[in-house]
Each structure stands twice: as structure tokens, then as C-alpha cells.
Design a protein around this motif. Structure first.
Motif, PDB file in Angstrom:
ATOM      1  N   ALA A   1      -0.409   2.894  -5.252  1.00 41.24           N
ATOM      2  CA  ALA A   1       0.995   2.318  -5.051  1.00 41.24           C
ATOM      3  C   ALA A   1       1.866   1.951  -5.625  1.00 41.24           C
ATOM      4  N   ALA A   2       1.335   1.132  -7.518  1.00 42.64           N
ATOM      5  CA  ALA A   2       2.265   0.653  -7.591  1.00 42.64           C
ATOM      6  C   ALA A   2       2.684   1.279  -8.679  1.00 42.64           C
ATOM      7  N   ASN A   3       2.394   2.412  -9.050  1.00 41.86           N
ATOM      8  CA  ASN A   3       3.229   3.394  -9.509  1.00 41.86           C
ATOM      9  C   ASN A   3       4.789   4.239  -8.932  1.00 41.86           C
ATOM     10  N   LEU A   4       4.046   4.680  -7.418  1.00 40.66           N
ATOM     11  CA  LEU A   4       5.474   4.502  -6.230  1.00 40.66           C
ATOM     12  C   LEU A   4       6.140   3.518  -6.182  1.00 40.66           C
ATOM     13  N   SER A   5       6.100   2.383  -6.100  1.00 39.94           N
ATOM     14  CA  SER A   5       7.129   1.159  -6.476  1.00 39.94           C
ATOM     15  C   SER A   5       8.264   1.041  -7.447  1.00 39.94           C
ATOM     16  N   ILE A   6       7.849   2.218  -8.314  1.00 41.62           N
ATOM     17  CA  ILE A   6       8.652   1.723  -9.297  1.00 41.62           C
ATOM     18  C   ILE A   6       9.885   3.666  -9.091  1.00 41.62           C
ATOM     19  N   GLY A   7       8.939   4.037  -8.407  1.00 39.50           N
ATOM     20  CA  GLY A   7       9.991   5.541  -8.216  1.00 39.50           C
ATOM     21  C   GLY A   7       8.426   6.848  -9.334  1.00 39.50           C
ATOM     22  N   GLN A   8       7.849   6.629  -9.442  1.00 41.09           N
ATOM     23  CA  GLN A   8       7.067   7.862 -10.721  1.00 41.09           C
ATOM     24  C   GLN A   8       5.595   7.547  -9.711  1.00 41.09           C
TER      25      GLN A   8
ATOM     26  N   GLY B   1       0.548  -1.004  -0.191  1.00 42.84           N
ATOM     27  CA  GLY B   1       0.485  -0.289   0.313  1.00 42.84           C
ATOM     28  C   GLY B   1       0.717   1.611   0.240  1.00 42.84           C
ATOM     29  N   ALA B   2       0.146   2.547  -0.648  1.00 40.42           N
ATOM     30  CA  ALA B   2       0.761   3.655  -0.406  1.00 40.42           C
ATOM     31  C   ALA B   2       1.598   4.294   0.988  1.00 40.42           C
ATOM     32  N   GLU B   3       0.890   4.052   1.948  1.00 36.14           N
ATOM     33  CA  GLU B   3       1.170   4.180   3.093  1.00 36.14           C
ATOM     34  C   GLU B   3       2.171   4.161   3.572  1.00 36.14           C
ATOM     35  N   ALA B   4       2.277   2.578   3.350  1.00 31.32           N
ATOM     36  CA  ALA B   4       3.752   2.421   4.200  1.00 31.32           C
ATOM     37  C   ALA B   4       4.903   2.111   3.335  1.00 31.32           C
TER      38      ALA B   4
ATOM     39  N   SER C   1      -1.654  11.226   2.280  1.00 26.93           N
ATOM     40  CA  SER C   1      -3.129  10.478   2.559  1.00 26.93           C
ATOM     41  C   SER C   1      -3.947  12.047   2.191  1.00 26.93           C
ATOM     42  N   ASP C   2      -3.793  13.026   2.631  1.00 27.79           N
ATOM     43  CA  ASP C   2      -3.727  14.407   2.934  1.00 27.79           C
ATOM     44  C   ASP C   2      -3.426  14.714   1.726  1.00 27.79           C
ATOM     45  N   TYR C   3      -2.587  14.639   2.244  1.00 27.17           N
ATOM     46  CA  TYR C   3      -1.601  15.620   0.293  1.00 27.17           C
ATOM     47  C   TYR C   3      -2.744  14.940  -1.291  1.00 27.17           C
TER      48      TYR C   3
END
Length: 362
Positions: A311-318, A264-267, A295-297
Motif C-alpha cells: 500500500a505504501a509503495n503503490l501510494s507513490i506509484g511504485q 489500504g492497497a485495494e481502495a 488481491s487475486d493477482y
């Protein structure tokens, strides 16, 4: 420019006019050649003054910063304790941060004249004191090499090299750069506008102020987050097909996408913050904190909370994640060590007598 003039009045009035810098000279030899000419002009005098000089020109210009005038001299007669020439102060970089350490104490030179304009007192009452020195952790040769390599073909780029044990910054290069000598004694509006309006952005320090998606460098933290949150161990087997589809998007990063969805994105963003992302590094420079979304942002800016695609996008630094090159280097030093070292840019600060008054400990 010292001028003592008898004014055409019944009682002669001796006055001092404000000192003005008519011409800047940087070499003592040039001043010697001018001495005879100066003697022939009444009231004109050569005086040595301290001005900034940057022998390496553009090298580390963004880190050093530049100075600007503290203000024009007032016009009219010189009053007691008035400055005789314009003084400067730090406006950017280390020049601004350590302005107090780098600035010396002016001396006091007292002149007195009688009613006929005859000089009756000419003495240095208080000797000036030179400012201190700030010694950085930069390796000058490496810094030069980095800027030379980056500037080939007038490219725009950044390079950071850290000692991952001590946290010392050895190289922090940004191209294009600028020459701080342009600001001495002051920069013309034309030259400043040219720097400010240059599309290559020479005034911006890409190494510590440029915000970029971390891209694949962030995958290291995705794995670290998965281990930290017990989503995998070193023995976990993960099925990795050729691609993974989420919504209408297909990715060939199956492992990272699956870790992002498990976490998940938060973790994932919590781990990013643990490695120093999303905040300033603590160096005495105006570095950018980057952006680690919450989440607030997301709700405030996108009117929704994190979704699986985020979450998927953030996992590869995007996605909405933004970092500086300095932060990525700092992050990697934490990976190398197992701890995040406190970054150091200053090796020591010396007073005007070369006594060490500050030396940080790693």
C-alpha cells in the motif's frame, strides 16, 4: 506484364501470363521516359496502380501503422477475375483497424483473344473505386514538434497531449519511430529483422504500448482516493516528519505513505481503475491496458495478499502498478475536469467521394 504468345503447336493457343511488377516507379515523369523503351519489348506494358504513400515518413508512424501483401499471385494463365498485381492490407495501427474503409474496390478489365492470338475484346467493364479517408484528431505541427524534440540525441521517449474537455488526442509521439514507406510495396526480410532486433525498439509505440511505473504522477490519485474514501478532508492536518520507516525501508514521502496505509492497497487500486488505469482507453489502436493489481493477482503471482508495504509503495506509484503515458494523460484530464472524457483519435471517416460517414461526438 501482359504477354500474348502463340505456342508452337499445331493449333495455336493464345495465353495470358500473370502480370508482374518488374519495377516500382513513383513519378509520372519517370514513367514517361520509359514509354519508348517499353514499346520495344513485346508484351511489356506500363500500367498505373494505386500504392500507399506516406509523405510525412516517420511522423505518427506507430499510429498510422503499415500494410503487407495479401498474398503472392498464383502462377500460370490468368483466369477470370484474377488480380493482375499483388494487393495489400493493413497489418498494424489505423491501417489495420480501418482497412475496410481505406481499401477501394478493384475494377474489372476484360481481354479476349481469338484462336490466332488476335485481340477481339479490350474494355474496362467495371471502373475501380478509390477507398475512403480517415481523418485523425492529431495536430500535425505539434506532432512534428514533439517527435523532433523527443528524438534529439536519439533518445527514447513518449509524449501525449490531450484536449481534456473533448478527449481528443492532439499529440501521441513515440521515439524512435519507423517509416511506413519501408513496407511499400513490401519490406525485405533484412530490413524487417533490423527493425525488430533494434535494441531501441522502433516498432514499439511507447506512448500507448509502453508499460511504466507511474511514479509521482500517481500521487494525485492517492490524494483523490483519500478524499473519496473520507480518510481526509480539505481541512485535515497530517503530521509529516522528515521520513517514515516501514519494515526495513525508509521513505521521504511521509504524507503519501500515511495515506496509503490508511486506505489500504485495494481502495487505492479501486480509485486507479475509476480513472481508467488497468484497461484499454477505447481508441482504435492496440494500446496496452497496463496493470492495476488485485488481491487475486498478488496471490497468484506472489503467493500472498497485499501487505502494508504494498500500500505504501503503490501510494507513490511504485510496485506492481504499471501504466502507459496515454493512460497518465487520460487520468490527468479526469483530474482537470472532474469527469473522465472518452478519448477520441478519429475526427471523421469519409468515403471515396469525400462524404462523411462517421464523426464521433465528444
Amino acid at each position: 506484364l501482359d504477354a500474348v504468345e502463340k505456342l508452337p503447336q499445331p493449333d495455336y493457343d493464345a495465353r495470358m501470363l500473370k502480370a508482374s511488377i518488374l519495377r516500382q516507379t513513383g513519378q509520372a515523369e519517370e514513367a514517361e521516359k520509359l514509354k519508348d523503351k517499353v514499346k520495344s519489348v513485346r508484351g511489356l506494358q506500363l500500367l498505373p496502380i494505386y500504392i500507399r504513400s506516406y509523405p510525412e515518413k516517420e511522423i505518427a508512424g506507430h499510429i498510422i501503422g503499415y500494410v503487407g501483401s495479401k498474398g503472392k499471385l498464383p502462377t500460370g494463365p490468368i483466369n477470370h477475375m484474377d488480380p493482375l498485381w499483388e494487393q495489400v492490407e493493413g497489418r498494424a495501427g489505423l491501417e489495420k483497424e480501418f482497412n475496410k474503409n481505406l481499401t477501394g474496390t478493384p475494377g474489372v478489365w476484360r481481354l479476349m483473344f481469338d484462336e490466332d492470338g488476335n485481340k477481339i475484346l479490350d474494355e474496362l467493364q467495371i471502373r475501380p473505386k478509390p477507398g475512403g479517408a480517415v481523418v485523425t484528431t492529431l495536430n500535425l505541427k505539434w506532432q512534428k514538434d514533439a517527435e523532433r524534440i523527443l528524438s534529439r540525441g536519439k533518445r527514447r521517449g513518449a509524449m501525449v497531449v490531450l484536449d481534456c474537455v473533448t478527449g481528443e488526442v492532439l499529440v501521441m509521439a513515440s521515439t524512435p519511430s519507423y517509416d511506413p514507406n519501408m513496407f511499400i510495396p513490401n519490406i525485405s526480410q533484412k530490413d524487417y529483422d533490423a527493425l525488430r532486433n533494434d535494441p531501441a525498439g522502433p516498432l514499439g509505440a511507447r506512448a500507448f504500448q509502453g508499460r511504466y511505473p507511474p511514479a509521482s504522477t500517481f500521487k494525485v490519485l492517492t490524494v483523490a482516493s483519500a478524499l473519496r474514501n473520507n480518510k481526509i478532508t480539505e481541512n485535515t492536518l497530517v503530521y509529516c516528519p522528515a521520513s517514515v520507516t516501514i519494515g526495513n525501508h525508509v521513505s521521504n514521502n511521509p504524507f503519501m505513505y500515511q495515506m496509503g496505509l490508511k486506505l489500504g492497497a485495494e481502495a487505492l487500486m479501486d480509485t486507479a481503475r475509476a480513472f481508467g488505469l488497468g484497461e484499454r482507453t477505447g481508441l482504435p489502436i492496440p494500446d496496452d491496458p497496463g496493470l492495476v493489481p488485485t488481491s487475486d493477482y498478488m496471490i497468484r503471482n506472489y503467493k500472498r495478499d497485499f501487505m502494508s508495504g504494498d500500500a505504501a509503495n503503490l501510494s507513490i506509484g511504485q510496485g506492481t502498478l504499471l501504466v502507459t503515458p496515454l493512460q497518465v494523460a487520460h487520468m490527468m484530464s479526469g483530474v482537470a475536469n472532474g469527469y473522465l472524457p472518452r478519448l477520441q483519435l478519429i475526427k471523421q471517416i469519409q468515403d471515396g467521394n469525400a462524404n462523411v460517414v462517421y464523426a464521433p461526438k465528444p
